[in-house]
Design a protein around this motif. Sequence first.
Motif, PDB file in Angstrom:
ATOM      1  N   VAL A   1     -87.767 -16.903  28.004  1.00 24.89           N
ATOM      2  CA  VAL A   1     -86.452 -16.258  28.110  1.00 24.89           C
ATOM      3  C   VAL A   1     -85.580 -16.595  26.900  1.00 24.89           C
ATOM      4  O   VAL A   1     -84.901 -15.722  26.337  1.00 24.89           O
ATOM      5  CB  VAL A   1     -85.766 -16.682  29.425  1.00 24.89           C
ATOM      6  CG1 VAL A   1     -84.308 -16.247  29.441  1.00 24.89           C
ATOM      7  CG2 VAL A   1     -86.494 -16.090  30.621  1.00 24.89           C
ATOM      8  N   LEU A   2     -85.603 -17.857  26.470  1.00 25.00           N
ATOM      9  CA  LEU A   2     -84.795 -18.269  25.316  1.00 25.00           C
ATOM     10  C   LEU A   2     -85.315 -17.639  24.019  1.00 25.00           C
ATOM     11  O   LEU A   2     -84.529 -17.252  23.153  1.00 25.00           O
ATOM     12  CB  LEU A   2     -84.779 -19.788  25.196  1.00 25.00           C
ATOM     13  CG  LEU A   2     -84.006 -20.541  26.294  1.00 25.00           C
ATOM     14  CD1 LEU A   2     -84.165 -22.046  26.116  1.00 25.00           C
ATOM     15  CD2 LEU A   2     -82.534 -20.147  26.277  1.00 25.00           C
ATOM     16  N   MET A   3     -86.640 -17.526  23.894  1.00 18.76           N
ATOM     17  CA  MET A   3     -87.197 -16.858  22.711  1.00 18.76           C
ATOM     18  C   MET A   3     -86.789 -15.394  22.693  1.00 18.76           C
ATOM     19  O   MET A   3     -86.509 -14.831  21.622  1.00 18.76           O
ATOM     20  CB  MET A   3     -88.716 -16.997  22.685  1.00 18.76           C
ATOM     21  CG  MET A   3     -89.220 -18.370  22.298  1.00 18.76           C
ATOM     22  SD  MET A   3     -91.002 -18.419  21.911  1.00 18.76           S
ATOM     23  CE  MET A   3     -91.730 -17.979  23.503  1.00 18.76           C
ATOM     24  N   ALA A   4     -86.768 -14.757  23.853  1.00 13.34           N
ATOM     25  CA  ALA A   4     -86.344 -13.358  23.936  1.00 13.34           C
ATOM     26  C   ALA A   4     -84.899 -13.206  23.478  1.00 13.34           C
ATOM     27  O   ALA A   4     -84.558 -12.265  22.748  1.00 13.34           O
ATOM     28  CB  ALA A   4     -86.515 -12.836  25.359  1.00 13.34           C
ATOM     29  N   PHE A   5     -84.046 -14.140  23.887  1.00 18.64           N
ATOM     30  CA  PHE A   5     -82.642 -14.076  23.469  1.00 18.64           C
ATOM     31  C   PHE A   5     -82.524 -14.250  21.957  1.00 18.64           C
ATOM     32  O   PHE A   5     -81.825 -13.489  21.282  1.00 18.64           O
ATOM     33  CB  PHE A   5     -81.814 -15.141  24.179  1.00 18.64           C
ATOM     34  CG  PHE A   5     -80.366 -15.138  23.769  1.00 18.64           C
ATOM     35  CD1 PHE A   5     -79.469 -14.282  24.385  1.00 18.64           C
ATOM     36  CD2 PHE A   5     -79.904 -15.974  22.763  1.00 18.64           C
ATOM     37  CE1 PHE A   5     -78.127 -14.256  24.006  1.00 18.64           C
ATOM     38  CE2 PHE A   5     -78.578 -15.959  22.367  1.00 18.64           C
ATOM     39  CZ  PHE A   5     -77.682 -15.094  22.995  1.00 18.64           C
ATOM     40  N   ALA A   6     -83.217 -15.262  21.421  1.00 19.63           N
ATOM     41  CA  ALA A   6     -83.108 -15.550  19.992  1.00 19.63           C
ATOM     42  C   ALA A   6     -83.614 -14.382  19.143  1.00 19.63           C
ATOM     43  O   ALA A   6     -82.953 -13.969  18.180  1.00 19.63           O
ATOM     44  CB  ALA A   6     -83.885 -16.827  19.660  1.00 19.63           C
ATOM     45  N   PHE A   7     -84.797 -13.856  19.497  1.00 25.76           N
ATOM     46  CA  PHE A   7     -85.334 -12.741  18.713  1.00 25.76           C
ATOM     47  C   PHE A   7     -84.402 -11.539  18.764  1.00 25.76           C
ATOM     48  O   PHE A   7     -84.146 -10.891  17.745  1.00 25.76           O
ATOM     49  CB  PHE A   7     -86.716 -12.326  19.216  1.00 25.76           C
ATOM     50  CG  PHE A   7     -87.220 -11.069  18.569  1.00 25.76           C
ATOM     51  CD1 PHE A   7     -87.839 -11.110  17.336  1.00 25.76           C
ATOM     52  CD2 PHE A   7     -87.046  -9.831  19.180  1.00 25.76           C
ATOM     53  CE1 PHE A   7     -88.283  -9.944  16.713  1.00 25.76           C
ATOM     54  CE2 PHE A   7     -87.485  -8.663  18.562  1.00 25.76           C
ATOM     55  CZ  PHE A   7     -88.103  -8.725  17.336  1.00 25.76           C
TER      56      PHE A   7
ATOM     57  N   PHE B   1     -88.863 -16.597   6.247  1.00 22.67           N
ATOM     58  CA  PHE B   1     -89.207 -16.363   4.839  1.00 22.67           C
ATOM     59  C   PHE B   1     -88.456 -15.154   4.284  1.00 22.67           C
ATOM     60  O   PHE B   1     -87.902 -15.195   3.177  1.00 22.67           O
ATOM     61  CB  PHE B   1     -90.725 -16.152   4.719  1.00 22.67           C
ATOM     62  CG  PHE B   1     -91.171 -15.613   3.398  1.00 22.67           C
ATOM     63  CD1 PHE B   1     -91.229 -16.436   2.279  1.00 22.67           C
ATOM     64  CD2 PHE B   1     -91.537 -14.275   3.262  1.00 22.67           C
ATOM     65  CE1 PHE B   1     -91.633 -15.929   1.038  1.00 22.67           C
ATOM     66  CE2 PHE B   1     -91.942 -13.768   2.035  1.00 22.67           C
ATOM     67  CZ  PHE B   1     -91.989 -14.597   0.921  1.00 22.67           C
ATOM     68  N   PHE B   2     -88.426 -14.069   5.041  1.00 22.73           N
ATOM     69  CA  PHE B   2     -87.716 -12.854   4.630  1.00 22.73           C
ATOM     70  C   PHE B   2     -86.244 -13.162   4.365  1.00 22.73           C
ATOM     71  O   PHE B   2     -85.672 -12.728   3.352  1.00 22.73           O
ATOM     72  CB  PHE B   2     -87.850 -11.796   5.716  1.00 22.73           C
ATOM     73  CG  PHE B   2     -87.099 -10.518   5.445  1.00 22.73           C
ATOM     74  CD1 PHE B   2     -87.704  -9.483   4.748  1.00 22.73           C
ATOM     75  CD2 PHE B   2     -85.800 -10.348   5.889  1.00 22.73           C
ATOM     76  CE1 PHE B   2     -87.012  -8.302   4.488  1.00 22.73           C
ATOM     77  CE2 PHE B   2     -85.104  -9.179   5.642  1.00 22.73           C
ATOM     78  CZ  PHE B   2     -85.711  -8.153   4.939  1.00 22.73           C
ATOM     79  N   ALA B   3     -85.629 -13.921   5.264  1.00 20.26           N
ATOM     80  CA  ALA B   3     -84.208 -14.238   5.115  1.00 20.26           C
ATOM     81  C   ALA B   3     -83.949 -15.061   3.853  1.00 20.26           C
ATOM     82  O   ALA B   3     -82.963 -14.835   3.136  1.00 20.26           O
ATOM     83  CB  ALA B   3     -83.724 -15.011   6.344  1.00 20.26           C
TER      84      ALA B   3
ATOM     85  N   GLY C   1     -81.576 -15.481   9.418  1.00 19.05           N
ATOM     86  CA  GLY C   1     -82.549 -16.511   9.052  1.00 19.05           C
ATOM     87  C   GLY C   1     -82.405 -17.764   9.896  1.00 19.05           C
ATOM     88  O   GLY C   1     -83.403 -18.367  10.322  1.00 19.05           O
ATOM     89  N   ILE C   2     -81.177 -18.154  10.154  1.00 19.28           N
ATOM     90  CA  ILE C   2     -80.925 -19.321  11.007  1.00 19.28           C
ATOM     91  C   ILE C   2     -81.405 -19.062  12.426  1.00 19.28           C
ATOM     92  O   ILE C   2     -82.027 -19.921  13.070  1.00 19.28           O
ATOM     93  CB  ILE C   2     -79.418 -19.670  10.985  1.00 19.28           C
ATOM     94  CG1 ILE C   2     -78.998 -20.102   9.581  1.00 19.28           C
ATOM     95  CG2 ILE C   2     -79.107 -20.763  12.002  1.00 19.28           C
ATOM     96  CD1 ILE C   2     -77.495 -20.234   9.405  1.00 19.28           C
TER      97      ILE C   2
ATOM     98  N   ALA D   1     -83.775 -16.946  13.364  1.00 17.50           N
ATOM     99  CA  ALA D   1     -85.237 -16.906  13.370  1.00 17.50           C
ATOM    100  C   ALA D   1     -85.831 -18.306  13.355  1.00 17.50           C
ATOM    101  O   ALA D   1     -86.852 -18.575  14.014  1.00 17.50           O
ATOM    102  CB  ALA D   1     -85.744 -16.103  12.163  1.00 17.50           C
ATOM    103  N   LEU D   2     -85.213 -19.218  12.632  1.00 13.85           N
ATOM    104  CA  LEU D   2     -85.685 -20.607  12.600  1.00 13.85           C
ATOM    105  C   LEU D   2     -85.567 -21.240  13.988  1.00 13.85           C
ATOM    106  O   LEU D   2     -86.471 -21.961  14.431  1.00 13.85           O
ATOM    107  CB  LEU D   2     -84.883 -21.408  11.577  1.00 13.85           C
ATOM    108  CG  LEU D   2     -85.287 -22.876  11.402  1.00 13.85           C
ATOM    109  CD1 LEU D   2     -86.732 -22.985  10.935  1.00 13.85           C
ATOM    110  CD2 LEU D   2     -84.354 -23.560  10.402  1.00 13.85           C
ATOM    111  N   ALA D   3     -84.476 -20.965  14.680  1.00 20.90           N
ATOM    112  CA  ALA D   3     -84.299 -21.481  16.042  1.00 20.90           C
ATOM    113  C   ALA D   3     -85.377 -20.930  16.969  1.00 20.90           C
ATOM    114  O   ALA D   3     -85.913 -21.652  17.828  1.00 20.90           O
ATOM    115  CB  ALA D   3     -82.907 -21.118  16.563  1.00 20.90           C
ATOM    116  N   ALA D   4     -85.732 -19.638  16.797  1.00 19.53           N
ATOM    117  CA  ALA D   4     -86.784 -19.037  17.620  1.00 19.53           C
ATOM    118  C   ALA D   4     -88.131 -19.710  17.374  1.00 19.53           C
ATOM    119  O   ALA D   4     -88.910 -19.936  18.302  1.00 19.53           O
ATOM    120  CB  ALA D   4     -86.881 -17.540  17.327  1.00 19.53           C
ATOM    121  N   ALA D   5     -88.417 -20.055  16.112  1.00 21.68           N
ATOM    122  CA  ALA D   5     -89.667 -20.728  15.783  1.00 21.68           C
ATOM    123  C   ALA D   5     -89.743 -22.106  16.428  1.00 21.68           C
ATOM    124  O   ALA D   5     -90.803 -22.531  16.914  1.00 21.68           O
ATOM    125  CB  ALA D   5     -89.818 -20.840  14.262  1.00 21.68           C
ATOM    126  N   VAL D   6     -88.638 -22.813  16.456  1.00 22.18           N
ATOM    127  CA  VAL D   6     -88.589 -24.136  17.102  1.00 22.18           C
ATOM    128  C   VAL D   6     -88.875 -23.999  18.598  1.00 22.18           C
ATOM    129  O   VAL D   6     -89.650 -24.779  19.170  1.00 22.18           O
ATOM    130  CB  VAL D   6     -87.213 -24.810  16.866  1.00 22.18           C
ATOM    131  CG1 VAL D   6     -87.092 -26.082  17.707  1.00 22.18           C
ATOM    132  CG2 VAL D   6     -87.028 -25.129  15.389  1.00 22.18           C
TER     133      VAL D   6
END
Length: 474
Positions: A249-255, A321-323, A429-430, A432-437
């Motif tokens: 659910v949190l990944m869905a929000f972040a993305f 990376f894109f960001a 970019g920030i 996306a980094l949170a989503a990766a974590v």
Amino acid sequence: MKNNQIRLKDIIGYGTGGVGENIAGNLFYTYFIFFLTSVAGINPAVAGTISLFAVAWDAISDPIIGYLNDRYKGHLLGGNFGKRSTFMVGGAIPLGISVFLLFCNVEMGETMKIIYFVVINIVFWLFYTVVDIPYVAVASEITDDYDVKAKMRTSVMVFSIFAQMLLSYGVMEFLDRMQEMGKSDTLTFRIVGAVFGVITAVSFIAAGCSLKGKEKDNSISADSAERASVGVFRDIFDLFRLKQFVIVVLMAFAFNLWLGIFNSSLIYFLSFTFGFDNGEIALLNLWPTLISIIFIVPMGNFVVKFGRKAGLMTAFLYMVFFAIVMTLFRPPAVVVVLLIAGIDLATSVYWITIFTMNFDVSEIYLFKYEKNREGLMVSITSFSGKMGVAVGMWLCGVLMQLLHVDPSAAVVSDAMSDGMRIIFAVIPGIVALAAAVLCAFYKVSKKNIAAVEEAQRLKDEGKAYSTQGFERIL
């Protein structure tokens, strides 16, 4: 019992709904704020707030629609239509009409115009939920196969990417041609809304009809009448006791927070920072889509081979990376095309994996609570995603206002260009980094899901079973 004999034509038939899913959602995400600010004449902050309010309201309704669909047992369209396909086919035409109304500029006072767009937004998102939640959930109902579920979502993305080509290239190219002919943008967007509204409705009807006779029976669910009466709030509480579901659910929000900012600012960024006109933006959007078409099936196979987590982590890290590249450099157009093609693929990987992750967690939930709640789980993930998009679109509008990015300006200043770089690259970019974590903490795999399913089989047969191998995901 679910039907495991899923043929290629079934996977393709299911995938056709990806056209409507992509067009209805991304037409809104990509063009709605642009339409409100550039055509309807509403300032960016108010445009973002309209999107936030309407999508937030719809997000609240998602779990309700999902729960009602889980428990639906009628035969409104006949016995061959299951509970999921009934909702899809029944809501398709109202959804298509609302797509058209969403892009109709109305001649009235500013306050009434804002009210109009809020109401149409609410109607649009309501019917989008009615068709899309069942559409996603049904994939888990018609097969138990771990890999086939990913293939079904890959089929959705194949159709979706062709729809995206129509959106990314077709709309901007049509807008450019209509301007050359001296036609108003108001007329252009009415035609766009009408055409894509029809395509959306036909797509979902086709997908729903392809599912006839393939769903399990229309009973409320596999749980007992006593359990079914517990209610939606108890089920939601139980779902959030599963750590892996919370991570999804949190990944869905972040993305989707990233998506809301990225899509809403893309046209402005390409225009203000690179100086592209509508025709150039259309071409710039076309080539990444064509490139991603070539690689979407291999990416789906990558997810099948290496797992959902590996696929999603790769997507999130590419977004970071894109960001970085777009923040620090101003690459030539050909490099921008390749970079955006990568974003298209990363986005496709997300949509392939996020709901298959939902399906995996639903197996855990079924084992732990003896309830089948795929629709509710998908709707909560969708709720989180829509809240992310709503906040992202609102944030884009507010930041444009704060950073003095004026969509109507005849001359683009350096400050406006720098402001769009912050909105389009730095902040996403920030996120996306949170989503990766978050993705790093996801522990569900094909191996432990197979162990869950085997334990469930033994449990159903009244035999001794063990939770060895999947204790940590319970």
